[in-house]
Motif scaffolding. Structure first.
Motif, PDB file in Angstrom:
ATOM      1  N   ARG A  65       0.834  -1.208   0.000  1.00  0.00           N
ATOM      2  CA  ARG A  65       0.000   0.000   0.000  1.00  0.00           C
ATOM      3  C   ARG A  65       0.867   1.257   0.000  1.00  0.00           C
ATOM      4  O   ARG A  65       0.569   2.251   0.628  1.00  0.00           O
ATOM      5  N   ASN A  66       1.964   1.171  -0.730  1.00  0.00           N
ATOM      6  CA  ASN A  66       2.961   2.230  -0.772  1.00  0.00           C
ATOM      7  C   ASN A  66       2.714   3.098  -2.009  1.00  0.00           C
ATOM      8  O   ASN A  66       3.217   2.816  -3.096  1.00  0.00           O
ATOM      9  N   VAL A  67       1.937   4.151  -1.837  1.00  0.00           N
ATOM     10  CA  VAL A  67       1.576   5.017  -2.949  1.00  0.00           C
ATOM     11  C   VAL A  67       2.809   5.691  -3.537  1.00  0.00           C
ATOM     12  O   VAL A  67       2.948   5.795  -4.758  1.00  0.00           O
ATOM     13  N   LEU A  68       3.726   6.136  -2.698  1.00  0.00           N
ATOM     14  CA  LEU A  68       4.948   6.759  -3.213  1.00  0.00           C
ATOM     15  C   LEU A  68       5.777   5.750  -4.008  1.00  0.00           C
ATOM     16  O   LEU A  68       6.383   6.096  -5.019  1.00  0.00           O
ATOM     17  N   GLY A  69       5.778   4.497  -3.562  1.00  0.00           N
ATOM     18  CA  GLY A  69       6.466   3.448  -4.306  1.00  0.00           C
ATOM     19  C   GLY A  69       5.812   3.199  -5.660  1.00  0.00           C
ATOM     20  O   GLY A  69       6.499   2.963  -6.651  1.00  0.00           O
ATOM     21  N   LEU A  70       4.486   3.264  -5.703  1.00  0.00           N
ATOM     22  CA  LEU A  70       3.781   3.102  -6.969  1.00  0.00           C
ATOM     23  C   LEU A  70       4.087   4.256  -7.921  1.00  0.00           C
ATOM     24  O   LEU A  70       4.240   4.055  -9.125  1.00  0.00           O
ATOM     25  N   LEU A  71       4.183   5.456  -7.380  1.00  0.00           N
ATOM     26  CA  LEU A  71       4.566   6.601  -8.217  1.00  0.00           C
ATOM     27  C   LEU A  71       5.973   6.397  -8.774  1.00  0.00           C
ATOM     28  O   LEU A  71       6.220   6.626  -9.955  1.00  0.00           O
ATOM     29  N   ALA A  72       6.883   5.957  -7.920  1.00  0.00           N
ATOM     30  CA  ALA A  72       8.262   5.716  -8.358  1.00  0.00           C
ATOM     31  C   ALA A  72       8.318   4.590  -9.394  1.00  0.00           C
ATOM     32  O   ALA A  72       9.203   4.576 -10.248  1.00  0.00           O
TER      33      ALA A  72
END
Length: 108
Positions: A65-72
């Motif tokens: 559930r890592n939104v910043l990871g998904l953006l990256a």
């Protein structure tokens, strides 16, 4: 032609290169417009992500559930915002993930 700002510390830049990287992630998010796809995601998240061809980085960020990871990993902010409900997140939860690194803590 407008100059793209790519020098803002901590701000991910979404350009053509990132869009190509996240193409399958965007298709996965778009699939959530249909109830059967949402149900399939809930029933078997990793299987759903694999069927759409997400790579290990994208699947891991989704599972965490890592939104910043998904953006990256190439995620489009608009698609991810629309899909955040599948992660049990609302706008505040996404904002908390963005603020956490600046505050030196983890939000889970």
């Amino acid at each position: 032609m407008r100059r793209v700002r790519d020098d803002v510390p901590g701000a991910p830049v979404f350009d053509a290169r990132v869009a190509r990287k996240g193409h399958l992630l965007s298709k996965t998010c778009d699939s959530f417009n249909d109830q059967p796809s949402r149900d399939a995601f809930v029933a078997d998240e990793d299987g759903c992500c694999r069927r759409y061809g997400l790579n290990a980085e994208q699947r891991r960020a989704s599972a965490e559930r890592n939104v910043l990871g998904l953006l990256a990993a190439g995620g489009n902010a608009d698609n991810l915002a629309e899909s955040a409900g599948h992660f049990g997140l609302d706008t505040q939860g996404i904002g908390a993930q963005q603020a956490a690194p600046k505050l030196g803590r983890s939000i889970g």
